[in-house]
Scaffold this motif. Structure first.
Motif, PDB file in Angstrom:
ATOM      1  N   ARG A  76       0.840  -1.195   0.000  1.00 37.56           N
ATOM      2  CA  ARG A  76       0.000   0.000   0.000  1.00 37.56           C
ATOM      3  C   ARG A  76       0.874   1.243   0.000  1.00 37.56           C
ATOM      4  N   GLU A  77       1.482   1.549   1.124  1.00 38.09           N
ATOM      5  CA  GLU A  77       2.400   2.689   1.179  1.00 38.09           C
ATOM      6  C   GLU A  77       3.559   2.501   0.207  1.00 38.09           C
ATOM      7  N   GLY A  78       4.069   1.278   0.115  1.00 40.78           N
ATOM      8  CA  GLY A  78       5.199   1.009  -0.773  1.00 40.78           C
ATOM      9  C   GLY A  78       4.887   1.254  -2.236  1.00 40.78           C
ATOM     10  N   GLU A  79       3.620   1.123  -2.625  1.00 44.28           N
ATOM     11  CA  GLU A  79       3.242   1.400  -4.011  1.00 44.28           C
ATOM     12  C   GLU A  79       3.379   2.878  -4.340  1.00 44.28           C
ATOM     13  N   GLN A  80       3.475   3.723  -3.314  1.00 40.71           N
ATOM     14  CA  GLN A  80       3.646   5.155  -3.532  1.00 40.71           C
ATOM     15  C   GLN A  80       5.119   5.543  -3.717  1.00 40.71           C
ATOM     16  N   VAL A 285       8.869  -2.785   3.588  1.00 41.49           N
ATOM     17  CA  VAL A 285      10.172  -3.393   3.345  1.00 41.49           C
ATOM     18  C   VAL A 285      11.118  -2.331   2.793  1.00 41.49           C
ATOM     19  N   LEU A 286      12.292  -2.212   3.405  1.00 44.59           N
ATOM     20  CA  LEU A 286      13.302  -1.204   3.064  1.00 44.59           C
ATOM     21  C   LEU A 286      12.791   0.222   3.284  1.00 44.59           C
ATOM     22  N   GLY A 287      11.619   0.352   3.939  1.00 47.80           N
ATOM     23  CA  GLY A 287      11.090   1.673   4.238  1.00 47.80           C
ATOM     24  C   GLY A 287      10.499   2.402   3.048  1.00 47.80           C
ATOM     25  N   ILE A 288      10.266   1.717   1.923  1.00 49.16           N
ATOM     26  CA  ILE A 288       9.806   2.419   0.719  1.00 49.16           C
ATOM     27  C   ILE A 288       8.402   2.984   0.938  1.00 49.16           C
ATOM     28  N   ASN A 292      10.412   9.955   1.321  1.00 49.29           N
ATOM     29  CA  ASN A 292      11.461   9.152   1.949  1.00 49.29           C
ATOM     30  C   ASN A 292      10.935   7.894   2.618  1.00 49.29           C
ATOM     31  N   GLY A 293       9.651   7.635   2.497  1.00 47.20           N
ATOM     32  CA  GLY A 293       9.101   6.390   3.007  1.00 47.20           C
ATOM     33  C   GLY A 293       8.765   6.428   4.489  1.00 47.20           C
ATOM     34  N   ILE A 294       8.536   5.221   5.039  1.00 47.78           N
ATOM     35  CA  ILE A 294       8.075   5.086   6.420  1.00 47.78           C
ATOM     36  C   ILE A 294       9.011   4.161   7.198  1.00 47.78           C
ATOM     37  N   THR A 295       8.596   3.787   8.384  1.00 44.06           N
ATOM     38  CA  THR A 295       9.397   2.906   9.233  1.00 44.06           C
ATOM     39  C   THR A 295       9.751   1.625   8.480  1.00 44.06           C
ATOM     40  N   PRO A 296      11.028   1.324   8.292  1.00 47.75           N
ATOM     41  CA  PRO A 296      11.397   0.096   7.576  1.00 47.75           C
ATOM     42  C   PRO A 296      11.187  -1.137   8.438  1.00 47.75           C
ATOM     43  N   LEU A 297      10.724  -2.199   7.821  1.00 44.49           N
ATOM     44  CA  LEU A 297      10.490  -3.452   8.538  1.00 44.49           C
ATOM     45  C   LEU A 297      11.755  -3.919   9.253  1.00 44.49           C
ATOM     46  N   TYR A 316       8.701 -13.979  14.675  1.00 45.42           N
ATOM     47  CA  TYR A 316       9.058 -13.733  13.281  1.00 45.42           C
ATOM     48  C   TYR A 316      10.174 -14.660  12.802  1.00 45.42           C
ATOM     49  N   ASN A 317      10.074 -15.051  11.538  1.00 41.76           N
ATOM     50  CA  ASN A 317      11.067 -15.903  10.886  1.00 41.76           C
ATOM     51  C   ASN A 317      12.195 -14.998  10.393  1.00 41.76           C
ATOM     52  N   LEU A 318      13.083 -14.631  11.285  1.00 44.13           N
ATOM     53  CA  LEU A 318      14.061 -13.571  11.021  1.00 44.13           C
ATOM     54  C   LEU A 318      15.003 -13.860   9.850  1.00 44.13           C
ATOM     55  N   PRO A 319      15.449 -15.101   9.627  1.00 43.62           N
ATOM     56  CA  PRO A 319      16.329 -15.334   8.470  1.00 43.62           C
ATOM     57  C   PRO A 319      15.691 -15.023   7.120  1.00 43.62           C
ATOM     58  N   MET A 320      14.368 -14.867   7.068  1.00 44.92           N
ATOM     59  CA  MET A 320      13.709 -14.536   5.809  1.00 44.92           C
ATOM     60  C   MET A 320      13.840 -13.066   5.438  1.00 44.92           C
ATOM     61  N   LEU A 321      14.278 -12.236   6.375  1.00 41.57           N
ATOM     62  CA  LEU A 321      14.302 -10.797   6.140  1.00 41.57           C
ATOM     63  C   LEU A 321      15.132 -10.435   4.911  1.00 41.57           C
ATOM     64  N   ARG A 322      16.292 -11.039   4.778  1.00 42.81           N
ATOM     65  CA  ARG A 322      17.169 -10.727   3.640  1.00 42.81           C
ATOM     66  C   ARG A 322      16.494 -11.090   2.319  1.00 42.81           C
ATOM     67  N   GLU A 323      15.822 -12.229   2.271  1.00 45.44           N
ATOM     68  CA  GLU A 323      15.154 -12.670   1.045  1.00 45.44           C
ATOM     69  C   GLU A 323      14.024 -11.710   0.654  1.00 45.44           C
ATOM     70  N   ILE A 324      13.261 -11.279   1.657  1.00 44.70           N
ATOM     71  CA  ILE A 324      12.173 -10.336   1.382  1.00 44.70           C
ATOM     72  C   ILE A 324      12.721  -9.021   0.847  1.00 44.70           C
ATOM     73  N   GLU A 325      13.775  -8.527   1.486  1.00 43.08           N
ATOM     74  CA  GLU A 325      14.348  -7.251   1.061  1.00 43.08           C
ATOM     75  C   GLU A 325      14.940  -7.345  -0.335  1.00 43.08           C
ATOM     76  N   ASN A 326      15.597  -8.456  -0.647  1.00 43.52           N
ATOM     77  CA  ASN A 326      16.148  -8.620  -1.985  1.00 43.52           C
ATOM     78  C   ASN A 326      15.045  -8.648  -3.037  1.00 43.52           C
ATOM     79  N   LEU A 327      13.935  -9.315  -2.734  1.00 40.36           N
ATOM     80  CA  LEU A 327      12.819  -9.373  -3.682  1.00 40.36           C
ATOM     81  C   LEU A 327      12.253  -7.983  -3.939  1.00 40.36           C
ATOM     82  N   VAL A 328      12.011  -7.227  -2.885  1.00 40.64           N
ATOM     83  CA  VAL A 328      11.434  -5.895  -3.059  1.00 40.64           C
ATOM     84  C   VAL A 328      12.427  -4.953  -3.733  1.00 40.64           C
TER      85      VAL A 328
END
Length: 492
Positions: A76-80, A285-288, A292-297, A316-328
């Motif tokens: 939602r916010e990230g689409e902006q 994700v990444l604060g987008i 300048n975006g919002i609070t980054p995950l 939270y499944n913390l090791p997934m954070l890098r994968e999510i950020e790379n995708l976004v």
């Protein structure tokens, strides 16, 4: 301008590095003992569940640092965000990853935005996510509300501007109209049996009396949450703490918060809000997001790991954070910043000699987060002029070379000498150490014989700039860039 501090109710005011690295053990805890400890009683290890942060304030009886939820707003916010254009396929990938990560809510663009937005909202609602509820964000308008409830969402987030700026220059409505319409929309959404949140927009430039009045009204109508939004990023943590603490004394429902990062305070503001009694934080994700975006995950997770690591790890499944950020990052065509929280390629990299020595002895000396919690590895960079012999010794041990401390110090001096010409790749450092080791054990080299070592290096490294007198261009003999790599933990 943002308002002056408000009165309170209780009187209390990825990628990889380009430099050569030595991976070191990540099993040691990275959290230090409490700085408030004055007793000589032995400290409990940082992994003990009772650890609640370094500066816990017992007076904060309303603090929710061990009881908060994420409303993930990348879709939602990230689409902006300026570069963002998410296809349905990409949205589904992001939604599934966020569900696997464990966020409690995913917020989608209003179905009133476009026919495609409505179709995407319906499709994501049909995914059957395991743990995450789907929300959509709408204007305080009955037409938007009717569209929203038709999509199958679990909840609707209603927003309207309450500051004089937005009331005059955006929607043009007064507080009487806002209150009347809010009640109408809330009662309609509630009648459909789904969650409802009402949020003011530009909360920190709104009149306090207007905010508290409408929040009290919608709370009595029965919203699940009220929202506080720093829409232009003007608030500071003290203002946030005092407003949320005041609001906590006015409403009985949950409190959601939304912070923009225009002045760099989004994470600090989110943490202050949680300390003051807020229950939900909007992230992306990444604060987008807009501007300048919002609070980054990742940034919120990093901050909250210090407050209560066991609570965060249990949710939270913390090791997934890098994968999510790379995708976004790939989807919006940006790079994960080098200094990104947790996953940036410098996040757990240590270079200075005194830091490296301490990290090798106990990682908590220079790390507040444990990289292994996130599936990451800490590294000590050794092919540079700041390197220390303790870091080189760690690499010698990984290579299983039999060298005394005196010999390691001598080899380190050569590495530093060569690094004054150009940074040495890990391959360069390994070759220097192996050649030094062979020379010592064959009798061709003795400690302190720098000239002899230079000849051995020239003999065995003819295609590399192995001497200070060689070319300082950082290329191999064939003109290609010198190879650089990170050595993974346990590799040789």
């Amino acid at each position: 301008m943002c308002p002056t501090p408000l009165p309170t109710t209780n009187g209390h005011a990825n990628g990889h590095p380009t430099e050569e690295m030595v991976a070191i053990d990540t099993s040691a805890p990275a959290l230090p003992p409490s700085l408030n400890e004055t007793s000589s009683t032995p400290q409990a290890p940082p992994s003990v569940k009772s650890h609640k942060g370094l500066y816990a304030r017992p007076s904060d009886f309303l603090s929710n640092t061990s009881n908060w939820k994420i409303i993930e707003s990348t879709l939602r916010e990230g689409e902006q965000f300026a570069n963002a254009f998410f296809t349905l396929e990409t949205k589904i990938k992001i939604a599934r990853m966020l569900d696997d990560f464990g966020v409690e809510y995913i917020e989608l663009t209003s179905p009133a935005a476009s026919p495609e937005s409505k179709a995407h909202c319906e499709a994501i609602c049909k995914l059957g996510l395991k743990r995450t509820k789907i929300l959509t964000h709408i204007r305080c308008h009955m037409d938007d509300a009717r569209l929203a409830v038709e999509t199958g969402v679990d909840g609707v987030d209603v927003v309207i501007g309450t500051s004089s700026f937005l009331r005059e220059h955006s929607h043009g409505k007064d507080m009487t109209w806002i209150t009347k319409t809010a009640i109408e929309v809330i009662e309609f959404v509630k009648s459909k049996g789904i969650e409802i949140r009402f949020s003011s927009e530009d909360s920190f430039r709104s009149e306090l009396v207007d905010l508290l009045s409408i929040y009290r009204t919608v709370d009595k109508v029965g919203v699940n949450r009220v929202g506080v939004a720093d829409t232009v990023g003007c608030a500071d943590p003290r203002q946030v703490y005092e407003l949320v603490r005041t609001l906590r004394g006015v409403v009985s429902c949950d409190i959601e918060t939304h912070f923009h990062n225009d002045t760099g305070c989004a994470i600090a503001n989110a943490y202050a809000a949680i300390e003051a009694g807020a229950t939900h934080v909007d992230t992306s994700v990444l604060g987008i997001g807009e501007r300048n975006g919002i609070t980054p995950l990742g940034g919120l997770i990093a901050r909250m790991m210090v407050a209560d690591p066991e609570y965060v790890k249990s949710k939270y499944n913390l090791p997934m954070l890098r994968e999510i950020e790379n995708l976004v990052a790939e989807a919006v065509e940006i790079q994960v910043p080098f200094n990104n929280y947790i996953t940036g390629f410098c996040a757990f990299t240590h270079k200075a000699g005194i830091h490296a020595k301490a990290i090798l002895a106990n990682p908590s000396t220079y790390e507040i987060l444990n990289p292994s919690d996130f599936g990451m590895t800490r590294y000590v960079s050794i092919g540079h002029r700041l390197t220390g012999w303790n870091a080189v010794k760690s690499r010698v041990e990984q290579l299983d070379l039999n060298m005394t401390d005196e010999q390691i110090k001598d080899a380190t001096a050569k590495i530093k000498e060569l690094a004054d010409v150009r940074t040495q790749s890990m391959e360069d450092v390994d070759m220097i150490l192996r050649i030094y080791h062979k020379g010592i054990h064959s009798g061709d080299l003795k400690v302190g014989q720098s000239a002899v070592l230079d000849k051995l290096l020239e003999q065995h490294m003819p295609s590399r700039d192995s001497s200070p007198n060689g070319k300082a261009n950082g290329v191999n003999g064939n003109g290609t860039p010198a190879k650089r790599q990170r050595i993974e933990e346990g590799s040789a």
